[in-house]
Design a protein around this motif. Sequence first.
Motif, PDB file in Angstrom:
ATOM      1  N   GLY A 244       8.709  -1.368   5.517  1.00  0.00           N
ATOM      2  CA  GLY A 244       7.534  -1.200   4.672  1.00  0.00           C
ATOM      3  C   GLY A 244       7.561   0.097   3.892  1.00  0.00           C
ATOM      4  O   GLY A 244       7.160   0.152   2.720  1.00  0.00           O
ATOM      5  N   ALA A 248       7.515   0.718  -0.202  1.00  0.00           N
ATOM      6  CA  ALA A 248       6.326   1.352  -0.786  1.00  0.00           C
ATOM      7  C   ALA A 248       6.633   2.688  -1.462  1.00  0.00           C
ATOM      8  O   ALA A 248       5.963   3.059  -2.441  1.00  0.00           O
ATOM      9  CB  ALA A 248       5.274   1.550   0.299  1.00  0.00           C
ATOM     10  N   ARG A 249       7.595   3.440  -0.949  1.00  0.00           N
ATOM     11  CA  ARG A 249       7.820   4.810  -1.425  1.00  0.00           C
ATOM     12  C   ARG A 249       8.028   4.908  -2.936  1.00  0.00           C
ATOM     13  O   ARG A 249       7.458   5.810  -3.581  1.00  0.00           O
ATOM     14  CB  ARG A 249       9.009   5.436  -0.689  1.00  0.00           C
ATOM     15  N   LEU A 251       6.693   3.398  -5.218  1.00  0.00           N
ATOM     16  CA  LEU A 251       5.425   3.148  -5.915  1.00  0.00           C
ATOM     17  C   LEU A 251       4.440   4.302  -5.760  1.00  0.00           C
ATOM     18  O   LEU A 251       3.356   4.257  -6.352  1.00  0.00           O
ATOM     19  CB  LEU A 251       4.793   1.864  -5.388  1.00  0.00           C
ATOM     20  N   THR A 252       4.797   5.335  -4.978  1.00  0.00           N
ATOM     21  CA  THR A 252       3.862   6.420  -4.700  1.00  0.00           C
ATOM     22  C   THR A 252       4.048   7.600  -5.642  1.00  0.00           C
ATOM     23  O   THR A 252       5.157   7.852  -6.142  1.00  0.00           O
ATOM     24  CB  THR A 252       4.048   6.934  -3.254  1.00  0.00           C
ATOM     25  N   LEU A 363       1.980  -3.974   6.067  1.00  0.00           N
ATOM     26  CA  LEU A 363       3.163  -3.364   5.468  1.00  0.00           C
ATOM     27  C   LEU A 363       3.857  -4.322   4.501  1.00  0.00           C
ATOM     28  O   LEU A 363       4.668  -3.893   3.668  1.00  0.00           O
ATOM     29  CB  LEU A 363       4.155  -2.945   6.560  1.00  0.00           C
ATOM     30  N   ASP A 365       2.628  -5.589   2.074  1.00  0.00           N
ATOM     31  CA  ASP A 365       2.090  -5.315   0.730  1.00  0.00           C
ATOM     32  C   ASP A 365       2.461  -3.891   0.342  1.00  0.00           C
ATOM     33  O   ASP A 365       1.724  -2.949   0.637  1.00  0.00           O
ATOM     34  CB  ASP A 365       0.569  -5.502   0.738  1.00  0.00           C
ATOM     35  N   PRO A 366       3.606  -3.686  -0.322  1.00  0.00           N
ATOM     36  CA  PRO A 366       4.052  -2.319  -0.649  1.00  0.00           C
ATOM     37  C   PRO A 366       3.055  -1.538  -1.491  1.00  0.00           C
ATOM     38  O   PRO A 366       2.892  -0.332  -1.306  1.00  0.00           O
ATOM     39  CB  PRO A 366       5.367  -2.547  -1.395  1.00  0.00           C
ATOM     40  N   ALA A 367       2.392  -2.216  -2.421  1.00  0.00           N
ATOM     41  CA  ALA A 367       1.442  -1.517  -3.287  1.00  0.00           C
ATOM     42  C   ALA A 367       0.274  -0.967  -2.480  1.00  0.00           C
ATOM     43  O   ALA A 367      -0.197   0.158  -2.719  1.00  0.00           O
ATOM     44  CB  ALA A 367       0.937  -2.456  -4.377  1.00  0.00           C
ATOM     45  N   PHE A 369       0.322  -0.142   0.727  1.00  0.00           N
ATOM     46  CA  PHE A 369       0.820   0.963   1.545  1.00  0.00           C
ATOM     47  C   PHE A 369       1.010   2.205   0.684  1.00  0.00           C
ATOM     48  O   PHE A 369       0.654   3.326   1.093  1.00  0.00           O
ATOM     49  CB  PHE A 369       2.127   0.554   2.219  1.00  0.00           C
ATOM     50  N   ALA A 370       1.540   2.034  -0.517  1.00  0.00           N
ATOM     51  CA  ALA A 370       1.729   3.170  -1.423  1.00  0.00           C
ATOM     52  C   ALA A 370       0.390   3.815  -1.767  1.00  0.00           C
ATOM     53  O   ALA A 370       0.261   5.055  -1.781  1.00  0.00           O
ATOM     54  CB  ALA A 370       2.443   2.708  -2.689  1.00  0.00           C
TER      55      ALA A 370
END
Length: 413
Positions: A244, A248-249, A251-252, A363, A365-367, A369-370
């Motif tokens: 996850g 996600a990373r 997108l942060t 997790l 959903d990457p967006a 989590f980001a």
Amino acid sequence: MTSFPTSPDAGRVLFYVQHLYGIGHLKRAAAIACAMAREGLAVTVAHGGAPVPGLVWPGVDLVQLPSAAIRGGDFSQLIDETGRNADEAWRARRAGALADLAERVRPDAVLFELFPFGRRQFRFELLPLIEALRARDPRPAILSSVRDILVRSPKPGREREAADLVTEAFDEVLVHGDPAFVPFEASFGEAGRIEGKLRYTGYVSSDLSALDASPVEDDPAGPGAGEIVVSAGGGAAGGPLWQGLLAARPLTEARRLPWRLIAGPRLPEPAYADLVASAEAAAAEPGSGPVIVERFRSDFPAVLRRAALSISQGGYNTTIDLLATGVPAIVVPIGEEEETEQTERAKRLAERFYLKLFPEAELADPAAFAAAIDAALADGPRRRAMPPAAFALKGAATSAAIVAEHVRRVRGG
């Protein structure tokens, strides 16, 4: 971390410790054992799991029993130090080694990590040992060491069985928690029957440096400074978190900061190699900060203290380190159905605004989590401005004092 000399006539303590899946029990036991040594007790640890590189036991006589482990998360079958299924010959050898150690040490107090609330697979060696201890004159103190929240057994009668044994054979149960936060009866239905034997110690921090008479001054620019520190405890159940996180990373906004991923000693080697390769690829992306991957940090609390944000699972030790350091944090509890204690503890702390809870199931959903990572980072100043947690956090020293009290009683002091 210094060692603590003991006198030849020091009270003798035997501490039985067995870890199977994670290393949380082991880290907590190490802190308690070192605190007992600091108290002036002669501490022998009967260590029944596989050795963990980097974990230190200053002032403690660490004796390795024939080691036991499990495959994956299957607790139904023990495997021996060679990787084979443990058979009756191995059990006899192991029980004999433990009995011989107890005979050599002649302890004034014996502390059993988790038993009888867990470790049922080891009744073959523990029940005979307890009977032998009860037959001695003077009889040593028999104590249990248990965390604040237990994983409830789905099998009827297990709680009653544990309470029966406590009532019959144990002097006290050292509960490493604070009833003002979560009472033992919240996860153990038979707590009322053994209420008179429950002794709350406060929470045990794994920060062994706190036991030094003259702690080394922290370097604010040391490892972790300004970083996103991501950890997965022992590592055995870290797969979903790493998958996850890596999704996600990118997108942060926080990807521009340095990140430190602490995989844990139990993450399988192929998975660790994949994590290293993925981290190198992520760090090479335009606009990305550096990404460091490590197996283990013996100075983990100090690393957290310097971090901009912690992202972790919700094990006991990591959670207490988060409270002790005051670092802004996201906790992703292990999502396995039977592993309820991480989620229960994290929910209670999230309700008090000490951390952000992100369910493992989300997790995927990457967006989302980001967004949670960036929001927690932005919320950092508020978290750092909060007063220290109002829970008792000196559990190692308190546990040591309680054991020393029992040793004096046994010795007639």
